[in-house]
Design a protein around this motif. Sequence first.
Motif, PDB file in Angstrom:
ATOM      1  N   TRP A  86      21.570  11.099  15.184  1.00 25.96           N
ATOM      2  CA  TRP A  86      20.767   9.725  14.387  1.00 25.96           C
ATOM      3  C   TRP A  86      20.129  10.368  16.760  1.00 25.96           C
ATOM      4  O   TRP A  86      18.605  10.786  16.824  1.00 25.96           O
ATOM      5  CB  TRP A  86      20.307   8.939  14.106  1.00 25.96           C
ATOM      6  N   GLN A 186      10.644  19.815   8.595  1.00 26.20           N
ATOM      7  CA  GLN A 186      10.142  19.446   8.274  1.00 26.20           C
ATOM      8  C   GLN A 186       8.483  19.754   8.959  1.00 26.20           C
ATOM      9  O   GLN A 186       7.380  19.760   8.148  1.00 26.20           O
ATOM     10  CB  GLN A 186       9.163  17.420   8.977  1.00 26.20           C
ATOM     11  N   VAL A 257       4.343  -0.562   9.302  1.00 28.32           N
ATOM     12  CA  VAL A 257       5.881  -0.374   7.254  1.00 28.32           C
ATOM     13  C   VAL A 257       6.568   0.432   8.351  1.00 28.32           C
ATOM     14  O   VAL A 257       6.453   1.232   8.297  1.00 28.32           O
ATOM     15  CB  VAL A 257       4.642  -0.428   6.493  1.00 28.32           C
ATOM     16  N   ASP A 258       8.001  -0.443   8.094  1.00 31.67           N
ATOM     17  CA  ASP A 258       8.643   0.648   9.070  1.00 31.67           C
ATOM     18  C   ASP A 258      10.068   0.243   8.854  1.00 31.67           C
ATOM     19  O   ASP A 258      10.120  -1.204   8.827  1.00 31.67           O
ATOM     20  CB  ASP A 258       8.531   0.420  10.408  1.00 31.67           C
ATOM     21  N   ASN A 335      13.149  -6.378   2.725  1.00 38.22           N
ATOM     22  CA  ASN A 335      12.171  -5.531   2.384  1.00 38.22           C
ATOM     23  C   ASN A 335      11.090  -5.932   1.065  1.00 38.22           C
ATOM     24  O   ASN A 335      10.907  -6.700   0.800  1.00 38.22           O
ATOM     25  CB  ASN A 335      13.483  -4.735   1.868  1.00 38.22           C
ATOM     26  N   MET A 336      10.505  -5.039   1.433  1.00 36.12           N
ATOM     27  CA  MET A 336       8.852  -5.141   0.322  1.00 36.12           C
ATOM     28  C   MET A 336       8.769  -4.364  -0.819  1.00 36.12           C
ATOM     29  O   MET A 336       9.255  -3.476  -0.790  1.00 36.12           O
ATOM     30  CB  MET A 336       7.576  -5.045   1.287  1.00 36.12           C
ATOM     31  N   ARG A 338       7.881  -2.381  -4.235  1.00 33.47           N
ATOM     32  CA  ARG A 338       7.054  -1.228  -3.595  1.00 33.47           C
ATOM     33  C   ARG A 338       5.753  -1.169  -3.649  1.00 33.47           C
ATOM     34  O   ARG A 338       4.581  -1.171  -3.250  1.00 33.47           O
ATOM     35  CB  ARG A 338       7.289   0.059  -4.204  1.00 33.47           C
ATOM     36  N   LEU A 341       4.200  -3.596  -2.026  1.00 34.90           N
ATOM     37  CA  LEU A 341       3.962  -2.307  -0.211  1.00 34.90           C
ATOM     38  C   LEU A 341       2.426  -1.377  -0.690  1.00 34.90           C
ATOM     39  O   LEU A 341       1.552  -1.406   0.321  1.00 34.90           O
ATOM     40  CB  LEU A 341       4.499  -2.111   0.627  1.00 34.90           C
ATOM     41  N   TYR A 345      -1.047  -2.256   1.894  1.00 37.21           N
ATOM     42  CA  TYR A 345      -1.820  -0.381   2.264  1.00 37.21           C
ATOM     43  C   TYR A 345      -3.635  -0.671   2.188  1.00 37.21           C
ATOM     44  O   TYR A 345      -3.645  -0.111   2.645  1.00 37.21           O
ATOM     45  CB  TYR A 345      -0.771   0.783   1.770  1.00 37.21           C
ATOM     46  N   MET A 360       9.073  12.676   9.681  1.00 35.11           N
ATOM     47  CA  MET A 360       7.887  13.231   9.304  1.00 35.11           C
ATOM     48  C   MET A 360       6.875  11.474   9.433  1.00 35.11           C
ATOM     49  O   MET A 360       5.799  12.250   9.688  1.00 35.11           O
ATOM     50  CB  MET A 360       7.851  13.347   7.410  1.00 35.11           C
ATOM     51  N   ASN A 361       7.240  11.123   8.258  1.00 34.87           N
ATOM     52  CA  ASN A 361       6.580   9.769   8.383  1.00 34.87           C
ATOM     53  C   ASN A 361       5.961   9.281   6.854  1.00 34.87           C
ATOM     54  O   ASN A 361       5.002   9.942   7.013  1.00 34.87           O
ATOM     55  CB  ASN A 361       6.036   8.845   9.480  1.00 34.87           C
ATOM     56  N   LEU A 362       6.155   8.923   5.854  1.00 38.86           N
ATOM     57  CA  LEU A 362       6.031   9.125   4.446  1.00 38.86           C
ATOM     58  C   LEU A 362       4.958   7.322   4.283  1.00 38.86           C
ATOM     59  O   LEU A 362       3.887   7.614   3.921  1.00 38.86           O
ATOM     60  CB  LEU A 362       7.062   9.026   3.593  1.00 38.86           C
TER      61      LEU A 362
HETATM   62  P1  ADQ Z   1      12.772   7.162   6.864  1.00 43.12           P
HETATM   63  O1  ADQ Z   1      13.074   7.036   8.691  1.00 43.12           O
HETATM   64  O2  ADQ Z   1      12.996   5.843   6.260  1.00 43.12           O
HETATM   65  O3  ADQ Z   1      12.715   8.305   6.691  1.00 43.12           O
HETATM   66  P2  ADQ Z   1       9.741   6.738   6.584  1.00 43.12           P
HETATM   67  O4  ADQ Z   1       8.925   8.071   5.761  1.00 43.12           O
HETATM   68  O5  ADQ Z   1       9.080   6.581   7.444  1.00 43.12           O
HETATM   69  O6  ADQ Z   1      10.994   6.939   7.337  1.00 43.12           O
HETATM   70  O7  ADQ Z   1      10.081   5.790   4.877  1.00 43.12           O
HETATM   71  C1  ADQ Z   1      10.254   6.261   3.922  1.00 43.12           C
HETATM   72  C2  ADQ Z   1      10.299   5.238   2.614  1.00 43.12           C
HETATM   73  O8  ADQ Z   1      10.632   3.788   3.440  1.00 43.12           O
HETATM   74  C3  ADQ Z   1       9.093   5.378   2.201  1.00 43.12           C
HETATM   75  O9  ADQ Z   1       8.775   5.497   0.960  1.00 43.12           O
HETATM   76  C4  ADQ Z   1       8.883   4.028   2.783  1.00 43.12           C
HETATM   77  O10 ADQ Z   1       6.948   3.903   1.799  1.00 43.12           O
HETATM   78  C5  ADQ Z   1      10.101   3.379   2.513  1.00 43.12           C
HETATM   79  N1  ADQ Z   1       9.900   2.254   3.080  1.00 43.12           N
HETATM   80  C6  ADQ Z   1       9.599   2.138   4.526  1.00 43.12           C
HETATM   81  N2  ADQ Z   1       9.500   1.056   5.675  1.00 43.12           N
HETATM   82  C7  ADQ Z   1       9.936  -0.170   4.533  1.00 43.12           C
HETATM   83  C8  ADQ Z   1       9.017  -1.468   4.393  1.00 43.12           C
HETATM   84  N3  ADQ Z   1      10.094  -1.905   5.421  1.00 43.12           N
HETATM   85  N4  ADQ Z   1       9.952  -2.062   3.151  1.00 43.12           N
HETATM   86  C9  ADQ Z   1       9.793  -1.180   1.871  1.00 43.12           C
HETATM   87  N5  ADQ Z   1       9.787  -0.026   2.026  1.00 43.12           N
HETATM   88  C10 ADQ Z   1       9.505   0.832   3.677  1.00 43.12           C
HETATM   89  C11 ADQ Z   1      13.874   9.851   6.724  1.00 43.12           C
HETATM   90  C12 ADQ Z   1      12.653  10.652   7.738  1.00 43.12           C
HETATM   91  C13 ADQ Z   1      10.738  10.225   7.526  1.00 43.12           C
HETATM   92  C14 ADQ Z   1      10.767  11.146   6.802  1.00 43.12           C
HETATM   93  C15 ADQ Z   1      11.812  10.295   5.399  1.00 43.12           C
HETATM   94  C16 ADQ Z   1      11.864  11.314   4.200  1.00 43.12           C
HETATM   95  O11 ADQ Z   1      12.963   9.614   9.279  1.00 43.12           O
HETATM   96  O12 ADQ Z   1      11.087  10.865   8.671  1.00 43.12           O
HETATM   97  O13 ADQ Z   1       9.554  10.550   6.608  1.00 43.12           O
HETATM   98  O14 ADQ Z   1      13.522  10.758   5.765  1.00 43.12           O
HETATM   99  O15 ADQ Z   1      11.263  12.718   4.800  1.00 43.12           O
END
Ligand code: ADQ
Length: 465
Positions: A86, A186, A257-258, A335-336, A338, A341, A345, A360-362
């Motif tokens: 990682w 990605q 949100v992270d 954690n929030m 969904r 959340l 947004y 990516m950052n979803l």
């Molecule tokens: P993650 O590093 O976990 O995933 P991200 O893509 O930002 O990061 O989020 C994944 C999911 O987690 C999203 O659906 C988001 O809503 C949820 N999430 C994030 N923070 C949250 C919070 N504080 N409370 C509740 N839900 C939260 C990995 C890679 C990313 C890539 C994804 C998918 O690190 O870069 O986009 O996989 O491939």
Amino acid sequence: MAQPRLIVVSNRIPTGEAPSGGLVVAVHDALKACGGIWIGSSGKPVDTPDPGLRTISSAPYRRLAFDLSHDEYEGCYLGYSNAVLWPLFHHRADLISVDPDHARTYREVNDRVAGLIASVAEPDDLIWIHDYHFLPLAAALRKRGLSNRIAFFLHIPFPTASDMPALPEQGLMSGWLAAYNLVGLQTNRDVSNCQDFLRGSGKVKPLAGGVMQYKDRHFVLRSFPIGIDVDSLATAAADADTAALRLGEGERLILGVDRLDYSKGLPNRFEAFGTYLSRRAPDDPRATLLEIAPPSRQDVEAYKDIRQELETMAGSVNGEHAELDWTPIRYIRRNMDRSLLAGLYRRAEVMLVTPLADGMNLVAKEFVAAQDGADPGVLILSHFAGAAEQLDAALMVNPYDLIDVAKAIDKALKMPLHERHARYLSLIATIREFDIKWWTDTFLAALQDLAPMPAQDSAAYEQLA
Ligand code: ADQ
């Protein structure tokens, strides 16, 4: 053409009856359509691991879990996956913690999981393996004589060729990747990093159209940017009740949100917001940054300090800028839900997505999907998120440059409706075109197009797996 059966392998599998979350739902839908099996770890380590696969559910497809012992969890999951791969893949070679025992356990776990997969796989099955926990898995399956079409998708960035030498096992990496029929990344930037590394290894020759030659066989390397389920997010956002979030008269909402991870650039973000507050004109409206960042991987050393660092920084920014009736940074460490959340947004006027490195950052895509098209908010996006390659209508920033981010916050808060609207239309069109269904369909079609890999001398794979 009849759809072959699908076997999906990922670190975790959903244990509940109703899967939620974009990737989980997408894989669930694909498995429902083709029939098949989802294999993953049962999560936390156990004292007496079951040596086989345990059935978690049988319909509409099978979900099978394998247990990890405490040593396997520590060496493979915490040690090699999350304290070597990682950080290295997120350009933080300074944080890697090299331990030959952990590397050995990682390969042993992959080998054991390969045996479990081989016990349920049939010759025509498509096998789709997810993420950095399982890089050597195809080599371990080939060692057992499987010639199935096997694909790998890496959710995180691929490191640069200059970072890779920090990995003691870098000499094995090209063989690990070449054991797959298809390697999906990605972004185009990741593909180019991976090609540079493979070319530099001297073992792989890039041919035309993403085809790579390794010894006398070929594999395909391509980008497949992951997407989201736009409609379900938009519906959840429109239906959510966010009345509990109270803001002062005229107060503006900026959202972050992270997962709490050093790759997400949170200290830089808080500092940049402090810089914005210092530069803001006295008659500018108040803006509050609501950051939702639950801790993750707290058993890994490098994660222990981030929480402390962030809380100190929030305290310092608030101490300097807060008023009796205004706290500029609100930080929630839970954690929030969904749907809540999604509602947040939609309420936010500005979304800060400022990772230092991200596959990516979803969250960036979810924010856009949640907007009210008549009055959309503004996305501020780091150049270093994979999403930046597709979402160039966002306000792009360099997260290391505090003034650049501070200026973007100011611009976003003052952006006229016609500009917000034009940017939103461009962003939502891209997010809709490349949604989660596009991702699974395109990926699986690309895999299905390839020929099975003829069974080879399994001794060649002995050294890799
Ligand atoms: P993650 O590093 O976990 O995933 P991200 O893509 O930002 O990061 O989020 C994944 C999911 O987690 C999203 O659906 C988001 O809503 C949820 N999430 C994030 N923070 C949250 C919070 N504080 N409370 C509740 N839900 C939260 C990995 C890679 C990313 C890539 C994804 C998918 O690190 O870069 O986009 O996989 O491939």
